[in-house]
Design a protein around this motif. Structure first.
Motif, mmCIF file in Angstrom:
data_model
loop_
_atom_site.group_PDB
_atom_site.id
_atom_site.type_symbol
_atom_site.label_atom_id
_atom_site.label_comp_id
_atom_site.label_asym_id
_atom_site.label_seq_id
_atom_site.Cartn_x
_atom_site.Cartn_y
_atom_site.Cartn_z
ATOM 1 N N ARG A 209 0.862 -1.190 0.000
ATOM 2 C CA ARG A 209 0.000 0.000 0.000
ATOM 3 C C ARG A 209 0.895 1.235 0.000
ATOM 4 N NH1 ARG A 209 -1.116 -2.785 4.158
ATOM 5 N NH2 ARG A 209 -0.738 -1.079 5.634
ATOM 6 N N PHE A 210 0.714 2.067 -0.982
ATOM 7 C CA PHE A 210 1.647 3.169 -1.223
ATOM 8 C C PHE A 210 0.889 4.315 -1.872
ATOM 9 C CE2 PHE A 210 4.852 4.807 -4.462
ATOM 10 C CZ PHE A 210 5.581 5.575 -3.572
ATOM 11 N N VAL A 211 1.235 5.554 -1.495
ATOM 12 C CA VAL A 211 0.580 6.735 -2.044
ATOM 13 C C VAL A 211 1.627 7.713 -2.544
ATOM 14 C CG1 VAL A 211 -0.648 8.857 -1.399
ATOM 15 C CG2 VAL A 211 -1.610 6.635 -0.784
ATOM 16 N N VAL A 212 1.367 8.316 -3.699
ATOM 17 C CA VAL A 212 2.175 9.431 -4.205
ATOM 18 C C VAL A 212 1.286 10.666 -4.226
ATOM 19 C CG1 VAL A 212 3.461 10.383 -6.150
ATOM 20 C CG2 VAL A 212 3.629 7.936 -5.622
ATOM 21 N N LEU A 213 1.746 11.725 -3.589
ATOM 22 C CA LEU A 213 1.049 13.010 -3.587
ATOM 23 C C LEU A 213 2.004 14.030 -4.182
ATOM 24 C CD1 LEU A 213 -1.452 14.670 -2.647
ATOM 25 C CD2 LEU A 213 -0.226 15.073 -0.501
ATOM 26 N N THR A 214 1.597 14.688 -5.274
ATOM 27 C CA THR A 214 2.465 15.669 -5.919
ATOM 28 C C THR A 214 1.864 17.061 -5.787
ATOM 29 O OG1 THR A 214 1.444 15.491 -8.123
ATOM 30 C CG2 THR A 214 3.216 13.946 -7.591
ATOM 31 N N ILE A 215 2.735 18.048 -5.558
ATOM 32 C CA ILE A 215 2.308 19.436 -5.545
ATOM 33 C C ILE A 215 3.228 20.229 -6.459
ATOM 34 C CG2 ILE A 215 1.207 19.410 -3.285
ATOM 35 C CD1 ILE A 215 3.705 20.591 -2.066
ATOM 36 N N GLY A 216 2.611 21.076 -7.261
ATOM 37 C CA GLY A 216 3.353 21.884 -8.213
ATOM 38 C C GLY A 216 2.377 22.812 -8.905
ATOM 39 N N ALA A 217 2.280 22.713 -10.247
ATOM 40 C CA ALA A 217 1.289 23.500 -10.974
ATOM 41 C C ALA A 217 -0.119 23.073 -10.592
ATOM 42 C CB ALA A 217 1.497 23.347 -12.472
ATOM 43 N N GLY A 218 -0.266 21.833 -10.202
ATOM 44 C CA GLY A 218 -1.525 21.297 -9.698
ATOM 45 C C GLY A 218 -1.231 20.341 -8.568
ATOM 46 N N GLY A 309 -0.542 19.327 5.661
ATOM 47 C CA GLY A 309 -0.658 18.425 6.800
ATOM 48 C C GLY A 309 -2.035 17.788 6.882
ATOM 49 N N ILE A 310 -3.083 18.571 6.602
ATOM 50 C CA ILE A 310 -4.445 18.031 6.613
ATOM 51 C C ILE A 310 -4.604 16.975 5.522
ATOM 52 C CG2 ILE A 310 -6.872 18.608 6.170
ATOM 53 C CD1 ILE A 310 -6.283 21.349 7.484
ATOM 54 N N LEU A 311 -4.103 17.264 4.323
ATOM 55 C CA LEU A 311 -4.196 16.290 3.231
ATOM 56 C C LEU A 311 -3.496 14.988 3.589
ATOM 57 C CD1 LEU A 311 -3.606 17.980 -0.266
ATOM 58 C CD2 LEU A 311 -5.672 16.926 0.630
ATOM 59 N N VAL A 312 -2.271 15.099 4.086
ATOM 60 C CA VAL A 312 -1.500 13.899 4.427
ATOM 61 C C VAL A 312 -2.220 13.087 5.501
ATOM 62 C CG1 VAL A 312 0.648 13.095 5.503
ATOM 63 C CG2 VAL A 312 0.719 14.850 3.709
ATOM 64 N N ALA A 313 -2.735 13.760 6.521
ATOM 65 C CA ALA A 313 -3.429 13.049 7.600
ATOM 66 C C ALA A 313 -4.683 12.354 7.086
ATOM 67 C CB ALA A 313 -3.787 14.025 8.722
ATOM 68 N N GLN A 314 -5.455 13.028 6.249
ATOM 69 C CA GLN A 314 -6.682 12.425 5.740
ATOM 70 C C GLN A 314 -6.387 11.243 4.826
ATOM 71 O OE1 GLN A 314 -8.756 15.774 4.026
ATOM 72 N NE2 GLN A 314 -9.704 16.333 5.968
ATOM 73 N N ILE A 315 -5.365 11.377 3.984
ATOM 74 C CA ILE A 315 -4.974 10.262 3.133
ATOM 75 C C ILE A 315 -4.544 9.069 3.982
ATOM 76 C CG2 ILE A 315 -3.191 9.471 1.516
ATOM 77 C CD1 ILE A 315 -3.317 12.336 0.305
ATOM 78 N N ALA A 316 -3.736 9.334 5.021
ATOM 79 C CA ALA A 316 -3.279 8.257 5.902
ATOM 80 C C ALA A 316 -4.449 7.601 6.628
ATOM 81 C CB ALA A 316 -2.266 8.796 6.904
ATOM 82 N N ASN A 317 -5.409 8.405 7.077
ATOM 83 C CA ASN A 317 -6.547 7.867 7.815
ATOM 84 C C ASN A 317 -7.416 6.954 6.953
ATOM 85 O OD1 ASN A 317 -5.829 9.227 10.152
ATOM 86 N ND2 ASN A 317 -7.129 11.003 9.719
ATOM 87 N N PHE A 318 -7.575 7.293 5.678
ATOM 88 C CA PHE A 318 -8.490 6.540 4.822
ATOM 89 C C PHE A 318 -7.799 5.453 4.003
ATOM 90 C CE2 PHE A 318 -11.119 10.231 5.697
ATOM 91 C CZ PHE A 318 -12.375 9.648 5.884
ATOM 92 N N ALA A 319 -6.628 5.749 3.432
ATOM 93 C CA ALA A 319 -5.959 4.773 2.569
ATOM 94 C C ALA A 319 -5.042 3.839 3.342
ATOM 95 C CB ALA A 319 -5.156 5.490 1.479
ATOM 96 N N MET A 320 -4.611 4.253 4.536
ATOM 97 C CA MET A 320 -3.730 3.456 5.400
ATOM 98 C C MET A 320 -2.483 2.949 4.671
ATOM 99 S SD MET A 320 -6.622 1.379 7.579
ATOM 100 C CE MET A 320 -7.613 0.979 6.127
ATOM 101 N N PRO A 321 -1.761 3.836 3.982
ATOM 102 C CA PRO A 321 -0.583 3.394 3.233
ATOM 103 C C PRO A 321 0.591 3.103 4.149
ATOM 104 C CG PRO A 321 -0.755 5.761 3.122
ATOM 105 C CD PRO A 321 -1.968 5.287 3.866
ATOM 106 N N GLN A 322 1.501 2.260 3.675
ATOM 107 C CA GLN A 322 2.749 2.024 4.393
ATOM 108 C C GLN A 322 3.699 3.199 4.240
ATOM 109 O OE1 GLN A 322 2.628 -1.695 2.063
ATOM 110 N NE2 GLN A 322 3.832 -2.562 3.732
ATOM 111 N N LYS A 323 3.550 3.929 3.154
ATOM 112 C CA LYS A 323 4.396 5.103 2.912
ATOM 113 C C LYS A 323 3.637 6.086 2.032
ATOM 114 C CE LYS A 323 8.840 4.685 1.896
ATOM 115 N NZ LYS A 323 10.084 4.416 1.123
ATOM 116 N N ILE A 324 3.862 7.378 2.272
ATOM 117 C CA ILE A 324 3.382 8.434 1.387
ATOM 118 C C ILE A 324 4.606 9.156 0.833
ATOM 119 C CG2 ILE A 324 2.102 10.608 1.199
ATOM 120 C CD1 ILE A 324 0.305 9.658 3.463
ATOM 121 N N LEU A 325 4.696 9.212 -0.498
ATOM 122 C CA LEU A 325 5.774 9.951 -1.138
ATOM 123 C C LEU A 325 5.231 11.309 -1.558
ATOM 124 C CD1 LEU A 325 8.636 10.128 -2.388
ATOM 125 C CD2 LEU A 325 7.623 9.262 -4.514
ATOM 126 N N LEU A 326 5.868 12.356 -1.070
ATOM 127 C CA LEU A 326 5.517 13.720 -1.446
ATOM 128 C C LEU A 326 6.522 14.182 -2.493
ATOM 129 C CD1 LEU A 326 3.759 16.241 -0.890
ATOM 130 C CD2 LEU A 326 5.426 16.882 0.857
#
Length: 387
Positions: A209-218, A309-326
């Motif tokens: 279980r893994f999540v990628v969250l990108t921030i930039g132009a979008g 921080g809110i986004l990361v916490a909500q993603i962790a709470n619902f998706a329960m990933p082993q790692k989030i890559l920002l």
């Protein structure tokens, strides 16, 4: 794609599983490979023998082993020849095309960028074909395919259904580039391509279980479950535009008031500073001013950090990933306001919740292009455009 991609020579499902595991995780000892694939020693020997005889897998010296025992013993680890094939990857933005040439293990060996002076699909395809020639000049490895990442909705890994950056609708980009290069071409949403690359060769390798969250132009989001990226119909339809993280937050040209997009993206942060001060600053300049304690930049960056921080916490709470890559061009935010992000995450999680493994990766456009090259690698090794 308009024609079948060249792939590894015909392999049985078992042989392909062995070869892919060695590609992604190798070099691997036979005992480790048997454990990973739940195979007996005899079954593994039967599957690996034709792969070694064909040259797809090779035996390599074990690290630290004495020179006198490095002579092809059956106990030697197995690996692939990473430079046996080459792959071209492109990241296409509204004004630039970024290109890379990679090995079979997605290691970048050449870079070449060109300005995008037109959005005409045929001329863009001409440019990518010219860049392919430039990237591959002087490299001996056989080029096995091209991957292209675009910010937009992509259908069947071949047609750009919609891209607001390029003003495209229903553009058969894979076909156009393949006609000009003679190579198999796969096209995908750029965030999806980055997720595939990180899943196979990067931060998500070996994770269930893994999540990628990108921030930039979008803002981009990718979810991996069972070691495979989860595709979804809303890809690049404005992730974060309607995700409200602060009801009384800023209203910007993009996104609802207080949405993740309005608070976090580079254009929105620049817009807030320009609207408040009358001065236009680059994103990097805003971060420097915030770090120096300039009131308005500091306030905007602090609000962005809380939103993250809110986004990361909500993603962790619902998706329960082993790692989030920002990842993405906007992660410099963490250099200035990491503590705010971390404090916000803790405040939005249960006190006994396990800490989030949050990895930060500053990505330039060559990383996105490398992600596209991984798409071409997948087509070769899987024998299909569907990863």
């Amino acid at each position: 794609m308009t024609s079948a991609a060249a792939s590894w020579h015909p392999l049985s499902p078992g042989e392909r599983s062995v070869a892919i595991d060695v590609l992604v995780n190798g070099p691997l000892s036979r005992s480790e490979l048997a454990r990973r694939l739940d195979l007996s020693a005899g079954s593994l020997t039967r599957l690996t023998k034709p792969l070694i005889e064909s040259g797809l897998l090779i035996e390599v010296p074990e690290a630290g082993a004495p020179a006198e025992v490095r002579t092809g013993r059956p106990s030697q680890p197995l690996d692939v020849v990473a430079d046996s094939r080459a792959f071209v990857g492109f990241k296409v933005t509204d004004d630039m095309a970024y290109g890379v040439l990679t090995t079979l293990r997605s290691e970048i060996v050449a870079r070449h960028d060109r300005p995008l002076t037109t959005h005409d699909p045929a001329q863009v395809a001409d440019l990518l074909a010219e860049m392919t020639t430039e990237l591959t000049r002087g490299h001996g490895a056989r080029v096995a395919g091209i991957g292209i990442g675009v910010g937009g909705l992509v259908r069947a890994r071949a047609v750009v259904g919609e891209s607001r950056f390029l003003h495209w609708r229903d553009v058969p980009l894979a076909e156009l580039v393949q006609e000009r290069t003679g190579l198999p071409v796969v096209v995908e949403n750029d965030v999806a391509a980055l997720v595939e690359a990180e899943t196979w060769f990067g931060a998500g390798r070996g994770l269930d279980r893994f999540v990628v969250l990108t921030i930039g132009a979008g803002i981009g989001y990718g979810l991996v479950l069972g070691g495979r990226r989860v595709p979804y119909a809303e890809e690049d339809r404005g992730f974060g535009t309607h995700w409200i993280v602060s009801a009384d937050g800023p209203l910007t040209p993009e996104g609802e008031r207080g949405s993740a997009v309005s608070l976090l993206t580079i254009p929105s942060i620049r817009y807030q500073i320009r609207a408040a001060t009358g001065h236009d600053h680059t994103y990097e300049e805003i971060l420097v001013l915030a770090a120096a304690g300039e009131p308005m930049p500091a306030r905007v960056v602090e609000e962005a950090a809380r939103a993250l921080g809110i986004l990361v916490a909500q993603i962790a709470n619902f998706a329960m990933p082993q790692k989030i890559l920002l990842a993405g061009e906007g992660v410099g935010l963490m250099d200035v306001a990491a503590k705010t992000v971390e404090d916000t995450v803790r405040g939005r999680r249960h006190p006994l919740a396990a800490p989030i493994d949050l990895e930060t990766k500053v990505s330039d456009f060559h990383d996105w292009a490398r992600g596209a090259a991984v798409l071409a690698i997948q087509v070769l090794v899987l024998g299909t455009a569907e990863a």
